[in-house]
Design an enzyme around this catalytic site. Sequence first.
Site, PDB file in Angstrom:
ATOM      1  N   GLY A 223       0.649  -1.180  -0.056  1.00  0.00           N
ATOM      2  CA  GLY A 223      -0.080   0.097  -0.021  1.00  0.00           C
ATOM      3  C   GLY A 223       0.860   1.163  -0.112  1.00  0.00           C
ATOM      4  O   GLY A 223       2.006   1.135  -0.454  1.00  0.00           O
ATOM      5  N   SER A 224       0.304   2.396   0.425  1.00  0.00           N
ATOM      6  CA  SER A 224       0.967   3.675   0.543  1.00  0.00           C
ATOM      7  C   SER A 224       2.302   3.539   1.517  1.00  0.00           C
ATOM      8  O   SER A 224       2.180   2.935   2.517  1.00  0.00           O
ATOM      9  CB  SER A 224      -0.040   4.639   0.879  1.00  0.00           C
ATOM     10  N   GLY A 228       1.981   2.120   5.230  1.00  0.00           N
ATOM     11  CA  GLY A 228       3.270   1.306   5.565  1.00  0.00           C
ATOM     12  C   GLY A 228       4.135   1.724   6.921  1.00  0.00           C
ATOM     13  O   GLY A 228       4.570   0.756   7.530  1.00  0.00           O
ATOM     14  N   GLU A 245       5.653  -3.490   0.817  1.00  0.00           N
ATOM     15  CA  GLU A 245       5.737  -2.830  -0.607  1.00  0.00           C
ATOM     16  C   GLU A 245       5.158  -1.816  -0.687  1.00  0.00           C
ATOM     17  O   GLU A 245       3.700  -1.761  -0.531  1.00  0.00           O
ATOM     18  CB  GLU A 245       5.374  -3.975  -1.555  1.00  0.00           C
ATOM     19  N   CYS A 279       2.175  -0.921  -9.249  1.00  0.00           N
ATOM     20  CA  CYS A 279       3.256  -0.507  -8.504  1.00  0.00           C
ATOM     21  C   CYS A 279       4.604  -0.254  -9.420  1.00  0.00           C
ATOM     22  O   CYS A 279       5.324   0.495  -9.119  1.00  0.00           O
ATOM     23  CB  CYS A 279       3.763  -1.188  -7.450  1.00  0.00           C
TER      24      CYS A 279
END
Length: 475
Positions: A223-224, A228, A245, A279
């Site tokens: 995620g963001s 994170g 990630e 991503c």
Amino acid sequence: MKRLSNIIDGTPVEAADPELRSVVNPATEQVVALIPAGSAADAAAAVESAQAAHAGWARLDLEDRLGRLSRTADLLERHVRELAELENREMGKPVPLAEQFIAGGIASFRLGIERARSYPFVADVTAPGESGRTVVIREPLGVLALIVPWNFTVTSILGALGPLLAAGNTVVIKPSEKAPLSAARLVELCDLPAGVVNLLLGDARAGKPLAEHEAVKLVHFTGSVEAGRSVAVAAAKRLQRTILELGGNDPVLVDADVDVAATAKAVATSTFLNSGQICTSSERIYVHRAVADEFIAALVAEAEGWTMSDDPYSPGLGPLVDDTQRRIVHDHVHEAVDRGATLLCGGGRPDRPGYFYPATVLTEVTSDMRIMKEETFGPVAPVTVVDSFAEAIDLANTTSFGLAATVYSSTPENLRRCREINAALVWINEWQHGGVNMVHEPWGVSGMGATGAAASFDAATRPVSMLYSPSTNHG
């Protein structure tokens, strides 16, 4: 309209809090489902179910566990089209593209199962001439949280799930509140004992308490960066593990010796596929001056071929996931234009239903523009012309992100320099390819924690050394 429930201990369960959230089809802007908003009570119930199931799942003979997982893979393969259509309804991904990535996710899931057969869960590591015997046993961690993003729900789940379950852990899956339909169906299809895989729906009101739960031994989060960081802090307070990630702002380096037409086509694909909502999408393009004019013209021609379509089965540009994401993309583009970038195509919000945005190409961009510093996550190709491959590497590294990079070159000296690029994945002359034994870990704010091959099993297990004295009867 469908109303989804949490799946806990193998059964749909009503949420503790009656508040609901809408799931919107971004191609039509119509509500297609309702889900629980989420609560700490829901997270606790899901974790408790996974805790109760863990001992029995971990004690199963490895071949029994893998057999159950293989049957689940067989079942999922019969439902690829259904899952792909759900991904289309929840986030707009074209069905053919969703099918391709879901099939890849199932293949990754199967690879994890097969790799478990050779992973050293029990290994005699006694050194020659050593007195006594040393055996290292890799024990499962226990309850794990798998928090996945909205752009590739099924693929993200399956890419992580194989090693986590094969190692003997139980899992709580928390999909994005924007795209829960496919995750719910995936969990329904899992042919596993009750409680081994649980589904927790909702927004941060569900995700935050899950990440903070004291019984969760690993949070696998995609995620963001902001979210994170919160996950990492919560895990650190409990002295538990994370795999993070957190996105990227991935560069493409185009050298002077490339086949311009073929390279422009490849770069267009890596920029516009899934409307740039990957991503590892190409978000910064550095092209050598020797081929820049020809490359830019070819890239614009390719971009104009990526047409917007609300047909679920069209291979073109689907919508962005919601209007918030479209505003981010549009703001990045027009902030760049306002600061001197040249807009060659695209760049406008179409007058039609759905959260569509056209394939866009910009030139004359500079490193201080937001579009070159932040993750845009849309179908936008910002191009910078460079005078050398060395300059391209320097500019590629002017970022705090480090997820992936792609290089197009045939010059041996320049290819040797690719190791200087700060990224977890560096693709050479082909985007998104990879071998079954690759291992990677994000660089910078793109995350932490190595995954792939044996590293995924290492992350999902805890090593214990059994030390036998020379006089021990080993039986």
